[in-house]
Design a protein around this motif. Structure first.
Motif, PDB file in Angstrom:
ATOM      1  N   GLU A  39      10.253 -44.910   8.144  1.00 38.57           N
ATOM      2  CA  GLU A  39       8.918 -45.295   7.716  1.00 38.57           C
ATOM      3  C   GLU A  39       8.326 -44.228   6.813  1.00 38.57           C
ATOM      4  OE1 GLU A  39       6.621 -45.937  11.229  1.00 38.57           O
ATOM      5  OE2 GLU A  39       6.616 -43.825  11.833  1.00 38.57           O
ATOM      6  N   LEU A  40       7.551 -44.684   5.840  1.00 37.49           N
ATOM      7  CA  LEU A  40       6.738 -43.785   5.041  1.00 37.49           C
ATOM      8  C   LEU A  40       5.407 -43.616   5.748  1.00 37.49           C
ATOM      9  CD1 LEU A  40       7.367 -45.104   1.399  1.00 37.49           C
ATOM     10  CD2 LEU A  40       8.267 -43.013   2.442  1.00 37.49           C
ATOM     11  N   VAL A  41       4.941 -42.375   5.860  1.00 37.00           N
ATOM     12  CA  VAL A  41       3.692 -42.093   6.541  1.00 37.00           C
ATOM     13  C   VAL A  41       2.830 -41.198   5.655  1.00 37.00           C
ATOM     14  CG1 VAL A  41       4.638 -42.349   8.861  1.00 37.00           C
ATOM     15  CG2 VAL A  41       4.707 -40.120   7.753  1.00 37.00           C
ATOM     16  N   ALA A  42       1.523 -41.242   5.888  1.00 39.25           N
ATOM     17  CA  ALA A  42       0.585 -40.447   5.100  1.00 39.25           C
ATOM     18  C   ALA A  42      -0.548 -39.962   5.993  1.00 39.25           C
ATOM     19  CB  ALA A  42       0.020 -41.275   3.942  1.00 39.25           C
ATOM     20  N   LYS A  43      -1.060 -38.764   5.682  1.00 39.68           N
ATOM     21  CA  LYS A  43      -2.223 -38.239   6.393  1.00 39.68           C
ATOM     22  C   LYS A  43      -3.472 -38.884   5.818  1.00 39.68           C
ATOM     23  CE  LYS A  43      -4.296 -34.368   5.478  1.00 39.68           C
ATOM     24  NZ  LYS A  43      -4.664 -32.944   5.292  1.00 39.68           N
ATOM     25  N   VAL A  44      -4.237 -39.559   6.675  1.00 38.44           N
ATOM     26  CA  VAL A  44      -5.387 -40.348   6.246  1.00 38.44           C
ATOM     27  C   VAL A  44      -6.634 -39.857   6.974  1.00 38.44           C
ATOM     28  CG1 VAL A  44      -6.380 -42.676   6.104  1.00 38.44           C
ATOM     29  CG2 VAL A  44      -3.917 -42.336   5.787  1.00 38.44           C
ATOM     30  N   GLU A  45      -7.729 -39.790   6.234  1.00 37.62           N
ATOM     31  CA  GLU A  45      -9.015 -39.401   6.819  1.00 37.62           C
ATOM     32  C   GLU A  45      -9.706 -40.643   7.375  1.00 37.62           C
ATOM     33  OE1 GLU A  45     -12.870 -37.935   4.629  1.00 37.62           O
ATOM     34  OE2 GLU A  45     -11.493 -36.239   4.846  1.00 37.62           O
ATOM     35  N   VAL A  46     -10.131 -40.555   8.623  1.00 38.87           N
ATOM     36  CA  VAL A  46     -10.748 -41.691   9.308  1.00 38.87           C
ATOM     37  C   VAL A  46     -12.128 -41.274   9.798  1.00 38.87           C
ATOM     38  CG1 VAL A  46     -10.540 -43.353  11.199  1.00 38.87           C
ATOM     39  CG2 VAL A  46      -8.487 -42.523  10.023  1.00 38.87           C
ATOM     40  N   GLU A  47     -13.090 -42.147   9.615  1.00 38.86           N
ATOM     41  CA  GLU A  47     -14.432 -41.889  10.115  1.00 38.86           C
ATOM     42  C   GLU A  47     -14.606 -42.532  11.486  1.00 38.86           C
ATOM     43  OE1 GLU A  47     -17.282 -43.221   7.298  1.00 38.86           O
ATOM     44  OE2 GLU A  47     -16.730 -41.730   5.772  1.00 38.86           O
ATOM     45  N   GLY A  48     -15.175 -41.777  12.417  1.00 36.52           N
ATOM     46  CA  GLY A  48     -15.410 -42.284  13.760  1.00 36.52           C
ATOM     47  C   GLY A  48     -16.840 -42.035  14.196  1.00 36.52           C
ATOM     48  N   GLU A  49     -17.158 -42.525  15.369  1.00 37.89           N
ATOM     49  CA  GLU A  49     -18.496 -42.344  15.924  1.00 37.89           C
ATOM     50  C   GLU A  49     -18.362 -41.948  17.377  1.00 37.89           C
ATOM     51  OE1 GLU A  49     -22.354 -45.137  16.898  1.00 37.89           O
ATOM     52  OE2 GLU A  49     -21.436 -45.327  14.910  1.00 37.89           O
ATOM     53  N   SER A  50     -19.024 -40.858  17.753  1.00 43.40           N
ATOM     54  CA  SER A  50     -18.941 -40.356  19.117  1.00 43.40           C
ATOM     55  C   SER A  50     -19.757 -41.234  20.061  1.00 43.40           C
ATOM     56  CB  SER A  50     -19.444 -38.914  19.182  1.00 43.40           C
ATOM     57  OG  SER A  50     -20.833 -38.872  18.903  1.00 43.40           O
ATOM     58  N   ALA A  51     -19.603 -40.980  21.354  1.00 37.51           N
ATOM     59  CA  ALA A  51     -20.354 -41.741  22.353  1.00 37.51           C
ATOM     60  C   ALA A  51     -21.852 -41.547  22.175  1.00 37.51           C
ATOM     61  CB  ALA A  51     -19.925 -41.322  23.756  1.00 37.51           C
ATOM     62  N   GLY A  52     -22.228 -40.406  21.601  1.00 39.50           N
ATOM     63  CA  GLY A  52     -23.647 -40.151  21.384  1.00 39.50           C
ATOM     64  C   GLY A  52     -24.179 -40.716  20.079  1.00 39.50           C
ATOM     65  N   GLY A  53     -23.313 -41.386  19.346  1.00 40.27           N
ATOM     66  CA  GLY A  53     -23.759 -42.003  18.095  1.00 40.27           C
ATOM     67  C   GLY A  53     -23.603 -41.132  16.870  1.00 40.27           C
ATOM     68  N   ASP A  54     -23.021 -39.941  17.019  1.00 45.63           N
ATOM     69  CA  ASP A  54     -22.831 -39.041  15.886  1.00 45.63           C
ATOM     70  C   ASP A  54     -21.555 -39.406  15.131  1.00 45.63           C
ATOM     71  OD1 ASP A  54     -25.112 -37.562  16.537  1.00 45.63           O
ATOM     72  OD2 ASP A  54     -23.981 -36.322  17.959  1.00 45.63           O
ATOM     73  N   ASP A  55     -21.628 -39.338  13.806  1.00 46.47           N
ATOM     74  CA  ASP A  55     -20.461 -39.599  12.975  1.00 46.47           C
ATOM     75  C   ASP A  55     -19.581 -38.361  12.904  1.00 46.47           C
ATOM     76  OD1 ASP A  55     -21.377 -42.158  12.448  1.00 46.47           O
ATOM     77  OD2 ASP A  55     -22.421 -41.559  10.610  1.00 46.47           O
ATOM     78  N   TYR A  56     -18.288 -38.583  12.842  1.00 40.82           N
ATOM     79  CA  TYR A  56     -17.355 -37.474  12.665  1.00 40.82           C
ATOM     80  C   TYR A  56     -16.122 -37.999  11.942  1.00 40.82           C
ATOM     81  CZ  TYR A  56     -14.687 -39.458  16.571  1.00 40.82           C
ATOM     82  OH  TYR A  56     -13.957 -40.289  17.379  1.00 40.82           O
TER      83      TYR A  56
END
Length: 263
Positions: free
Chosen positions: A51-68
């Motif tokens: 498989e070809l793979v790549a490092k990807v940036e993903v946006e998430g949200e913590s349980a407290g509602g903060d973005d990371y």
């Protein structure tokens, strides 16, 4: 030839994935072979995949509602090799392969210099004697298509300075990949009063490529908030005769004028 993976299993069996070359470009093919060596007991190889793979940036949200943001390795092309077979003690089994590189694959190297932030590679997955092993990602270098290289050179000749590059999770129109590349530039002196930051994204195909230019990003191609962006199609035929500096300058003028209409 480059050694790409070495993993040990119970019974002393080992596997090496060898590429003819780690250099490629969008639409090309990576060639090589997976070499499996038997140990001191008979084993059954259930599955061999690349498989070809790549490092990807993903946006998430913590349980407290903060973005990371966090990085993850995403596969974007898989190749199944062969069928189940027995591996005798001490035997050697080689499986040749041709792994297609999708046209939309992001570039990692320009004019021999790596783009900081890009990590792409080949990973081998082997199921042997009931044990599943995913090898480490071994890097590949994806050089730009000729038309991509000409446009990137035009940025440099106009005085833009490379800032960085990353892969954002999401699928753009015309692409099958689960991410897209953003190549970021600091503005050239002549544009400093009207552009704070510029990003370019390629969506390439066999006959043409789409170029997405974005100014002063506040959101993204898949979210609202971008100050100005546009998408242009460039045919490969005749690209070598195109005045890329003039082409780029004209489209940047279009973008800055469009942004001014909404300010």
């Amino acid at each position: 030839m480059f050694k790409k993976l070495s993993a040990m299993f119970g019974g002393g069996a080992s596997v090496d994935t060898v590429l003819a070359s780690p250099h490629t470009r969008p639409g090309d093919v990576l060639r090589g072979e997976v070499r499996i060596s038997g140990g001191n007991v008979e084993m059954v190889v259930d599955r061999v995949e690349l498989e070809l793979v790549a490092k990807v940036e993903v946006e998430g949200e913590s349980a407290g509602g903060d973005d990371y943001e966090y990085n993850t390795m995403l596969p974007f092309q898989r190749l199944h090799l062969g069928h189940r077979f027995s591996l005798q003690p001490g035997a050697r089994h080689a499986v040749p392969f041709e792994l297609a590189v999708p046209w939309e694959t992001p570039v990692t190297t320009v004019n021999g210099y790596p783009l900081h932030g890009m990590q792409l590679g080949v990973r081998t997955e082997l199921e042997l004697a009931g044990s599943l092993d995913k090898g480490d990602m071994d890097p590949i270098q994806v050089n730009p298509l000729p038309a991509q290289a000409r446009l990137l050179d035009a940025f440099s000749r106009l005085g833009f300075q490379f800032k960085g590059a990353d892969l954002e999770r999401g699928t753009l129109y015309g692409s099958r990949l689960p991410f897209y590349q953003e190549i970021e530039y600091y503005p050239a002196h002549q544009y400093a009063g009207s552009i704070n930051e510029l990003e370019v994204t390629f969506i390439s195909g066999p006959q043409s490529m789409d170029v997405l230019l974005e100014l002063d990003k506040r959101g993204g191609f898949l979210t609202s908030g971008s100050d100005a962006y546009n998408r242009f199609t460039v045919q490969y035929a005749g690209a070598e005769q195109l005045n890329w500096e003039q082409w780029l300058h004209e489209h940047l003028q279009i973008l800055t004028q469009r942004r001014g209409m909404f300010h």
